[in-house]
Design an enzyme around this catalytic site. Structure first.
Site, PDB file in Angstrom:
ATOM      1  N   CYS A  86     -16.262   1.629   0.788  1.00 51.52           N
ATOM      2  CA  CYS A  86     -15.056   0.834   1.046  1.00 51.52           C
ATOM      3  C   CYS A  86     -14.619   0.917   2.499  1.00 51.52           C
ATOM      4  O   CYS A  86     -13.935   0.022   2.983  1.00 51.52           O
ATOM      5  CB  CYS A  86     -13.932   1.288   0.123  1.00 51.52           C
ATOM      6  SG  CYS A  86     -13.581   3.054   0.254  1.00 51.52           S
ATOM      7  N   ARG A 138     -13.393  -8.592   1.748  1.00 48.92           N
ATOM      8  CA  ARG A 138     -12.002  -8.277   1.372  1.00 48.92           C
ATOM      9  C   ARG A 138     -11.153  -9.537   1.531  1.00 48.92           C
ATOM     10  O   ARG A 138     -10.359  -9.886   0.662  1.00 48.92           O
ATOM     11  CB  ARG A 138     -11.447  -7.155   2.270  1.00 48.92           C
ATOM     12  CG  ARG A 138     -11.972  -5.759   1.965  1.00 48.92           C
ATOM     13  CD  ARG A 138     -11.498  -5.240   0.616  1.00 48.92           C
ATOM     14  NE  ARG A 138     -10.047  -5.218   0.509  1.00 48.92           N
ATOM     15  CZ  ARG A 138      -9.253  -4.247   0.986  1.00 48.92           C
ATOM     16  NH1 ARG A 138      -9.776  -3.197   1.570  1.00 48.92           N
ATOM     17  NH2 ARG A 138      -7.938  -4.293   0.826  1.00 48.92           N
ATOM     18  N   GLN A 162     -10.017  -3.861  -3.350  1.00 43.87           N
ATOM     19  CA  GLN A 162     -11.290  -3.368  -2.837  1.00 43.87           C
ATOM     20  C   GLN A 162     -12.426  -3.654  -3.822  1.00 43.87           C
ATOM     21  O   GLN A 162     -13.486  -4.153  -3.439  1.00 43.87           O
ATOM     22  CB  GLN A 162     -11.185  -1.855  -2.586  1.00 43.87           C
ATOM     23  CG  GLN A 162     -12.468  -1.249  -2.068  1.00 43.87           C
ATOM     24  CD  GLN A 162     -12.802  -1.730  -0.661  1.00 43.87           C
ATOM     25  OE1 GLN A 162     -11.970  -1.654   0.221  1.00 43.87           O
ATOM     26  NE2 GLN A 162     -14.013  -2.229  -0.455  1.00 43.87           N
ATOM     27  N   ASP A 202     -17.331   7.133  -1.116  1.00 46.91           N
ATOM     28  CA  ASP A 202     -16.052   7.024  -0.416  1.00 46.91           C
ATOM     29  C   ASP A 202     -15.769   8.405   0.183  1.00 46.91           C
ATOM     30  O   ASP A 202     -16.443   9.391  -0.161  1.00 46.91           O
ATOM     31  CB  ASP A 202     -14.956   6.612  -1.427  1.00 46.91           C
ATOM     32  CG  ASP A 202     -13.586   6.421  -0.782  1.00 46.91           C
ATOM     33  OD1 ASP A 202     -13.508   6.289   0.451  1.00 46.91           O
ATOM     34  OD2 ASP A 202     -12.582   6.410  -1.530  1.00 46.91           O
ATOM     35  N   HIS A 224      -7.318   0.911  -6.344  1.00 51.86           N
ATOM     36  CA  HIS A 224      -7.480   0.012  -5.195  1.00 51.86           C
ATOM     37  C   HIS A 224      -8.173  -1.269  -5.690  1.00 51.86           C
ATOM     38  O   HIS A 224      -9.329  -1.527  -5.362  1.00 51.86           O
ATOM     39  CB  HIS A 224      -8.317   0.728  -4.120  1.00 51.86           C
ATOM     40  CG  HIS A 224      -8.269   0.104  -2.765  1.00 51.86           C
ATOM     41  ND1 HIS A 224      -7.504  -1.011  -2.458  1.00 51.86           N
ATOM     42  CD2 HIS A 224      -8.920   0.419  -1.592  1.00 51.86           C
ATOM     43  CE1 HIS A 224      -7.671  -1.323  -1.191  1.00 51.86           C
ATOM     44  NE2 HIS A 224      -8.524  -0.474  -0.653  1.00 51.86           N
ATOM     45  N   ARG A 268       0.874  -1.183   0.000  1.00 52.60           N
ATOM     46  CA  ARG A 268       0.000   0.000   0.000  1.00 52.60           C
ATOM     47  C   ARG A 268       0.902   1.221   0.000  1.00 52.60           C
ATOM     48  O   ARG A 268       1.601   1.493   0.982  1.00 52.60           O
ATOM     49  CB  ARG A 268      -0.900   0.001   1.236  1.00 52.60           C
ATOM     50  CG  ARG A 268      -1.528   1.356   1.466  1.00 52.60           C
ATOM     51  CD  ARG A 268      -2.623   1.360   2.470  1.00 52.60           C
ATOM     52  NE  ARG A 268      -3.805   0.703   1.932  1.00 52.60           N
ATOM     53  CZ  ARG A 268      -5.017   0.804   2.466  1.00 52.60           C
ATOM     54  NH1 ARG A 268      -5.219   1.527   3.544  1.00 52.60           N
ATOM     55  NH2 ARG A 268      -6.044   0.182   1.923  1.00 52.60           N
TER      56      ARG A 268
HETATM   57  N1  NVA Z   1     -10.045   6.779  -1.299  1.00 49.61           N
HETATM   58  C1  NVA Z   1      -9.668   6.299   0.007  1.00 49.61           C
HETATM   59  C2  NVA Z   1      -9.859   4.814   0.090  1.00 49.61           C
HETATM   60  C3  NVA Z   1      -9.556   4.222   1.442  1.00 49.61           C
HETATM   61  C4  NVA Z   1      -9.707   2.747   1.476  1.00 49.61           C
HETATM   62  C5  NVA Z   1      -8.219   6.659   0.271  1.00 49.61           C
HETATM   63  O1  NVA Z   1      -7.396   6.506  -0.649  1.00 49.61           O
HETATM   64  O2  NVA Z   1      -7.910   7.135   1.356  1.00 49.61           O
HETATM   65  N1   CP Z   2     -11.088  -0.164   2.561  1.00 53.00           N
HETATM   66  C1   CP Z   2      -9.818  -0.190   2.979  1.00 53.00           C
HETATM   67  O1   CP Z   2      -8.883  -0.406   2.200  1.00 53.00           O
HETATM   68  O2   CP Z   2      -9.657   0.016   4.303  1.00 53.00           O
HETATM   69  P1   CP Z   2      -8.273   0.295   5.054  1.00 53.00           P
HETATM   70  O3   CP Z   2      -7.771   1.621   4.567  1.00 53.00           O
HETATM   71  O4   CP Z   2      -8.629   0.304   6.519  1.00 53.00           O
HETATM   72  O5   CP Z   2      -7.324  -0.805   4.702  1.00 53.00           O
END
Ligand code: NVA
Ligand code: CP
Length: 306
Positions: free
Chosen positions: A262, A290, A133, A222, A130, A103
């Site tokens: 998500c 997930r 997800q 989101d 992502h 990540r």
């Molecule tokens: N768009 C959000 C998704 C989190 C799972 C982010 O990138 O923070």
């Molecule tokens: N939806 C998701 O990826 O959650 P986290 O940021 O908690 O991993």
């Protein structure tokens, strides 16, 4: 040849369908606590530059339940790209681990990891997309609807990494995907064009959330400020006025419409508490899925699904 999962489009339509079927099978086996350990004596390195609850816990738990061991490498551990070049980390971890999950902020870094690692690399979110997800999301929709035919997904909010992965999915599965976002917060224009050119799905990028959710099977939102943008939240709350998913907006979708997010959610900002807690909301199934979708993905990319 090792396989990576950096974008949904790294899988063919058939592979996506097969992964969803495998996720359902793995979920049923998990519920029965069946002894199934295809990753016995295998390890997975998990690199995190951003915070996470679901991604970390679902990957770590999922891999453990399949017999493997996952290592958490947080922002202060290897500091990929700063303490050490991405291409060096890719080759070092490949000497110890069977899989790398990452990540990161910069999408180019996950591409570089994939290029230099000799083991499969999975994208656990970048600023651009992502994919894990969206595999869990479509699996959740399939579980609840029983099929994926004539599916209208209305996404309301920021045209961000989640939207980009929906667009990638629309290049593999036929969808009617509508993204309602304020001007200036649209998804990547080239990706929209590329998805339209793929000719499989109907894509609409619009400005009106009310029209977008009309007859939708799924309403999705989101956060308005993603990780790395949190300092913009105050400004974004002004810009996203009218884009909150609330009971009135949900009433414009199909009666049977599902609500997905998500997570993490900012309650009463992009979505009301009432919608998150409503019958339409399947957010915790989505979070649970997930793990099952990723376990299926892990088996697929390592060729252990045979
Ligand atoms: N768009 C959000 C998704 C989190 C799972 C982010 O990138 O923070
Ligand atoms: N939806 C998701 O990826 O959650 P986290 O940021 O908690 O991993």
């Amino acid at each position: 040849m090792k396989r990576d999962f950096l974008h949904i489009t790294d899988f063919s339509t058939e592979e996506i369908r097969a992964t969803l079927a495998l996720a359902a099978e793995l979920k049923a086996r998990f519920k029965k606590r069946e002894d199934f350990k295809p990753f016995k004596d295998h390890t997975m390195a998990m690199i995190f530059k951003k915070p996470s609850a679901r991604t970390r816990v679902s990957f770590e738990t999922g891999f453990f339940c399949l017999g493997g061991h996952a290592l958490y490498l947080g922002p202060d551990d290897i500091d990929i790209g700063k303490r050490e070049a991405v291409k060096d980390i890719a080759r070092v971890l490949s000497r110890y681990n069977d899989v790398i999950m990452a990540r990161l902020f910069d999408h180019a870094h996950v591409l570089e990891l994939g290029r230099y690692a000799s083991v499969p690399v999975i994208n656990g979110l970048t600023d651009f997309n992502h994919p894990c997800q969206i595999m869990a999301d479509i699996f959740t929709v399939l579980e609840h609807r029983g099929h994926l035919d004539d599916l209208k997904i209305a996404y309301v909010g920021d045209g961000n990494n989640i939207v980009h992965s929906w667009l990638k999915l629309a290049q593999r599965l036929p969808l009617h995907f509508v993204c309602a976002c304020p001007k200036g917060y649209r998804p990547d224009a080239d990706l929209v064009k590329q998805t339209e050119a793929a000719g499989l799905s109907t894509i609409e990028i619009v400005n009106d959330p009310q029209a977008a959710v009309k007859d939708a099977d799924v309403v999705y939102t989101d956060v308005w400020a993603s990780m790395g943008q949190k300092h913009e939240l105050k400004e974004r709350i002004k810009r996203f006025a009218g884009f909150q998913v609330n009971t009135d907006l949900m009433a414009k979708a199909k009666k049977t419409a599902l609500f997905l997010h998500c997570l993490p959610a900012q309650r009463d900002i992009e979505v009301t508490d009432a919608v998150l807690e409503s019958k339409a909301s399947v957010i915790f199934d989505e979070a649970e899925n997930r793990m099952h979708a990723q376990n299926a993905l892990l088996l697929k990319i390592t060729g252990k699904d045979m």
